[in-house]
Design a protein around this motif. Structure first.
Motif, PDB file in Angstrom:
ATOM      1  N   SER A 140       8.531  -6.391  12.712  1.00  0.00           N
ATOM      2  CA  SER A 140       7.836  -5.362  11.806  1.00  0.00           C
ATOM      3  C   SER A 140       9.173  -4.954  10.793  1.00  0.00           C
ATOM      4  O   SER A 140       8.945  -3.323  10.267  1.00  0.00           O
ATOM      5  CB  SER A 140       7.676  -4.205  13.303  1.00  0.00           C
TER       6      SER A 140
ATOM      7  N   CYS B 205       6.357  -4.724   6.652  1.00  0.00           N
ATOM      8  CA  CYS B 205       5.546  -3.732   7.466  1.00  0.00           C
ATOM      9  C   CYS B 205       4.226  -3.603   6.796  1.00  0.00           C
ATOM     10  O   CYS B 205       4.426  -2.503   6.551  1.00  0.00           O
ATOM     11  CB  CYS B 205       7.113  -2.578   6.503  1.00  0.00           C
ATOM     12  N   ASP B 206       3.640  -4.215   7.581  1.00  0.00           N
ATOM     13  CA  ASP B 206       2.946  -3.544   7.682  1.00  0.00           C
ATOM     14  C   ASP B 206       1.965  -3.864   9.162  1.00  0.00           C
ATOM     15  O   ASP B 206       2.392  -5.952   9.589  1.00  0.00           O
ATOM     16  CB  ASP B 206       2.081  -5.077   6.754  1.00  0.00           C
ATOM     17  N   ARG B 207       1.879  -3.253  10.272  1.00  0.00           N
ATOM     18  CA  ARG B 207       1.393  -3.330  11.661  1.00  0.00           C
ATOM     19  C   ARG B 207       0.538  -4.618  11.875  1.00  0.00           C
ATOM     20  O   ARG B 207       0.451  -5.585  12.694  1.00  0.00           O
ATOM     21  CB  ARG B 207       0.715  -2.179  12.090  1.00  0.00           C
TER      22      ARG B 207
ATOM     23  N   ASP C  51      -1.275   8.949   2.334  1.00  0.00           N
ATOM     24  CA  ASP C  51      -0.916   8.414   4.197  1.00  0.00           C
ATOM     25  C   ASP C  51       0.443   8.324   4.074  1.00  0.00           C
ATOM     26  O   ASP C  51       0.842   8.340   4.979  1.00  0.00           O
ATOM     27  CB  ASP C  51      -2.003   8.454   4.646  1.00  0.00           C
ATOM     28  N   SER C  52       0.281   7.154   4.604  1.00  0.00           N
ATOM     29  CA  SER C  52       0.432   6.166   4.229  1.00  0.00           C
ATOM     30  C   SER C  52       1.544   4.836   3.553  1.00  0.00           C
ATOM     31  O   SER C  52       1.222   4.966   2.548  1.00  0.00           O
ATOM     32  CB  SER C  52       0.073   5.173   5.818  1.00  0.00           C
ATOM     33  N   VAL C  53       3.246   4.210   4.468  1.00  0.00           N
ATOM     34  CA  VAL C  53       3.478   2.841   3.501  1.00  0.00           C
ATOM     35  C   VAL C  53       3.825   1.809   3.914  1.00  0.00           C
ATOM     36  O   VAL C  53       4.018   1.906   5.345  1.00  0.00           O
ATOM     37  CB  VAL C  53       4.624   3.536   3.128  1.00  0.00           C
ATOM     38  N   SER C  54       3.557   1.145   3.553  1.00  0.00           N
ATOM     39  CA  SER C  54       3.424  -0.409   3.857  1.00  0.00           C
ATOM     40  C   SER C  54       3.009  -1.846   3.067  1.00  0.00           C
ATOM     41  O   SER C  54       2.609  -1.197   2.143  1.00  0.00           O
ATOM     42  CB  SER C  54       1.533  -1.149   4.894  1.00  0.00           C
TER      43      SER C  54
ATOM     44  N   SER D 103       0.839  -1.397  -0.290  1.00  0.00           N
ATOM     45  CA  SER D 103      -0.114  -0.189   0.060  1.00  0.00           C
ATOM     46  C   SER D 103       0.916   1.104  -0.081  1.00  0.00           C
ATOM     47  O   SER D 103       2.120   1.524   1.019  1.00  0.00           O
ATOM     48  CB  SER D 103      -0.532  -0.015   1.038  1.00  0.00           C
ATOM     49  N   ASN D 104       1.096   2.324  -1.194  1.00  0.00           N
ATOM     50  CA  ASN D 104       1.793   3.555  -1.132  1.00  0.00           C
ATOM     51  C   ASN D 104       0.411   4.316  -1.260  1.00  0.00           C
ATOM     52  O   ASN D 104       0.476   4.538  -2.986  1.00  0.00           O
ATOM     53  CB  ASN D 104       2.167   2.848  -2.396  1.00  0.00           C
ATOM     54  N   SER D 105       0.194   4.886  -0.506  1.00  0.00           N
ATOM     55  CA  SER D 105      -1.085   5.592  -0.885  1.00  0.00           C
ATOM     56  C   SER D 105      -0.358   7.388   0.132  1.00  0.00           C
ATOM     57  O   SER D 105       0.845   7.253   0.491  1.00  0.00           O
ATOM     58  CB  SER D 105      -2.168   5.950   0.612  1.00  0.00           C
TER      59      SER D 105
END
Length: 550
Positions: free
Chosen positions: A255, A259-261, A222-225, A218-220
């Motif tokens: 983590s 890299c996704d909580r 607001d955040s990257v995961s 996910s590369n938005s």
């Protein structure tokens, strides 16, 4: 396509590019050898398969990331030279050799391999100053004024723009000079690779249960995961070292790779449970045939996810030992040939210096290691095999120095005895593994049944190259029985789909469907239908006569 399908396509493309006519010319002219362009999300194994292909085709490999290259490093620097044309002298400019082309020639010199793969990663992220030159390179394989050596096939790779803001999308003119292969993440394809590489069973069994957690990006704004195949493999190496060192594997460690909580939290919860099951079940007692009655009772009553975890623990206990035994066997076989040559030399000449011959043997193994590393296709097995010979030679030299025997034949007998000690140790270990394998089959049959769980176990043994080789060489009546019963597919993807389709996992509750529920009954019915319609040809391991007799 998935990464394994891409590997097949690349291997076939390189094979036809390297075909020659009767005069030794490449049948497909270099300008018609379209470079391969792999495009796919990061961390799905694009780089890893290049090393595998180079090794399997016995050719060299030079890998470069294009993100750091400027026009000067890729094309070379201009310099002023004097040239004579029709009796007159002129001052002209020409380019020095490109760093990339020079690296190819250096690899040829060090590895001795005249053919190979030039792999350029992040090709669609080159600097703006270099972009105009890429069209010429892709068509004619020329950087500056120097061409890629004949016999070296160009393979490129890159990420789609949604994953990398530095990407420059290729226009149609550029794409028309490439063989484009779009790669999608595929857990079933990766799992086969993971078993070959010995990825930690806690990771494999977790992903068996939660396949959707295999790959997420996910590369938005607001955040990257991101969770990638590369991340899982790197985490595996870290877990092995942490466990060996007695360090705690916790969410802070996970983590750093996952890299996704949410996924990191779910995995560490599963890992803690995995280790708890390891302590509760005492898997090593199971393999020794000494499991406690309460252990067997718990296995019979376990839910699906616990059963899958238990199978992973059994595999984790067996696979590394099998792999190590097969590496020793490979090292001993390599050593046998080399020591045979030394023995012949001593028999022909009683004054032959055993110590010097052992030193030469170690030097040859080191040279083979250096060449394989220079070629870019060095495997862990190949490295260990040569290092085994080098370590033996060092130990044997010490034996000859300590030996009180005066003659060289007597000194060699001390070396030979050291070799036989290693053979006996390896064979004794193999006997223990065979016994543990037999006990594992018995435990699964008696407590988990001869259905789906047994199918998973046999499948894991089949797809692990070391385990398959071990069974082929030493035989296993139980494996052959169930391999025949399940009629395993020759096509790995189909087999893995069969294994996966009967599994049901409630991602929220994490528990097995209640016995007799509609979903469980439907799954059982589907599994039975799959079993009846399974392919009729079993996987052949190419075993020894002993195995065939079984």
């Amino acid at each position: 396509m998935n990464i394994q399908e891409a590997k097949k396509q690349i291997k076939e493309a390189i094979s036809i590019y390297l075909k020659k006519d009767s005069y030794g010319n490449y049948r497909i002219p270099i300008e018609r050898q379209r470079p391969i362009f792999l495009i796919g999300a990061p961390g799905i194994g694009k780089t890893a398969i290049m090393s595998q292909i180079a090794k399997e085709l016995d050719i060299g490999l030079v890998a470069y990331s294009m993100t750091h290259h400027t026009r000067q490093s890729a094309l070379g620097l201009p310099r002023i030279v004097k040239k004579n044309f029709k009796g007159s002298e002129y001052v002209v400019s020409e380019y020095t050799m490109s760093e990339i082309i020079a690296k190819v020639y250096e690899t040829i010199d060090k590895s001795g391999k005249e053919e190979g793969i030039l792999f350029l990663d992040e090709i669609n992220c080159v600097s703006e100053t270099l972009t105009p030159s890429m069209l010429q390179f892709l068509q004619y394989k020329v950087f500056g004024s120097h061409r890629v050596p004949e016999g070296w096939v160009v393979v490129t790779a890159g990420n789609p723009p949604e994953y990398n803001r530095s990407v420059h999308e290729f226009d149609i003119v550029t794409l028309d000079r490439l063989k484009v292969m779009e790669i999608e993440p595929d857990y079933s394809a990766w799992k086969k690779y993971a078993r070959q590489q010995g990825v930690h069973s806690a990771i494999v069994t977790y992903l068996d249960i939660r396949r959707d957690d295999f790959y997420k990006v996910s590369n938005s704004a607001d955040s990257v995961s991101y969770v990638t195949a590369r991340g899982w493999e790197d985490l595996s190496e870290a877990i092995y070292m942490y466990e060996e060192s007695g360090f705690a594997v916790d969410e802070a460690l996970v983590s750093q790779y996952i890299c996704d909580r949410h996924v990191a939290g779910e995995f560490i919860t599963y890992y803690d449970l995995y280790r708890k099951y390891d302590m509760d079940y005492q898997v090593r007692d199971i393999l020794d045939g000494k499991e406690a009655p309460e252990t067997a009772k718990r296995a019979r009553e376990a839910g699906l996810d616990e059963r899958i975890t238990l199978l992973g623990l059994i595999t984790e206990a067996l696979s590394p030992r099998i792999r190590k035994n097969m590496e020793k066997r490979d090292g001993i076989r390599n050593l046998q040939k080399k020591l045979g040559a030394i023995k012949s030399a001593v028999q022909e000449n009683e004054n032959a210096d055993v110590k010097a011959l052992l030193s030469d043997m170690a030097a040859e193994a080191q040279d083979a290691l250096d060449k394989a590393e220079a070629a870019g296709g060095l495997t862990i097995g190949e490295r260990n095999e040569n290092q085994y010979v080098i370590a033996f030679a060092d130990e044997a030299v010490k034996k000859t120095e300590l030996s009180s025997a005066a003659g060289q034949p007597e000194k060699f007998k001390a070396v030979e005895e050291e070799y036989m000690n290693r053979v006996r140790e390896m064979e004794s270990d193999a006997d223990t593994i065979s016994s543990q394998l037999k006990n594992a089959f018995a435990f699964i049959k008696d407590n988990l049944g001869e259905g789906n769980e047994m199918l998973i176990f046999v499948t894991e043994l089949t797809f692990d190259p070391a385990s398959a080789r071990f069974i082929a060489e030493h035989g296993s009546e139980e494996y052959n029985e169930y391999n025949k019963k399940f009629m395993l597919y020759e096509r790995n993807a189909e087999l893995m789909e069969q294994v996966q389709r009967w599994r049901h996992y409630d991602a929220h509750a994490g528990q097995r469907d209640p016995a007799g529920s509609g979903e469980k009954a439907a799954a059982d019915e589907e599994e039975n239908a799959l079993r009846k319609n399974a392919a009729v040809e079993t996987i052949k391991l190419g075993g020894t006569d002993k195995n065939k007799q079984n």
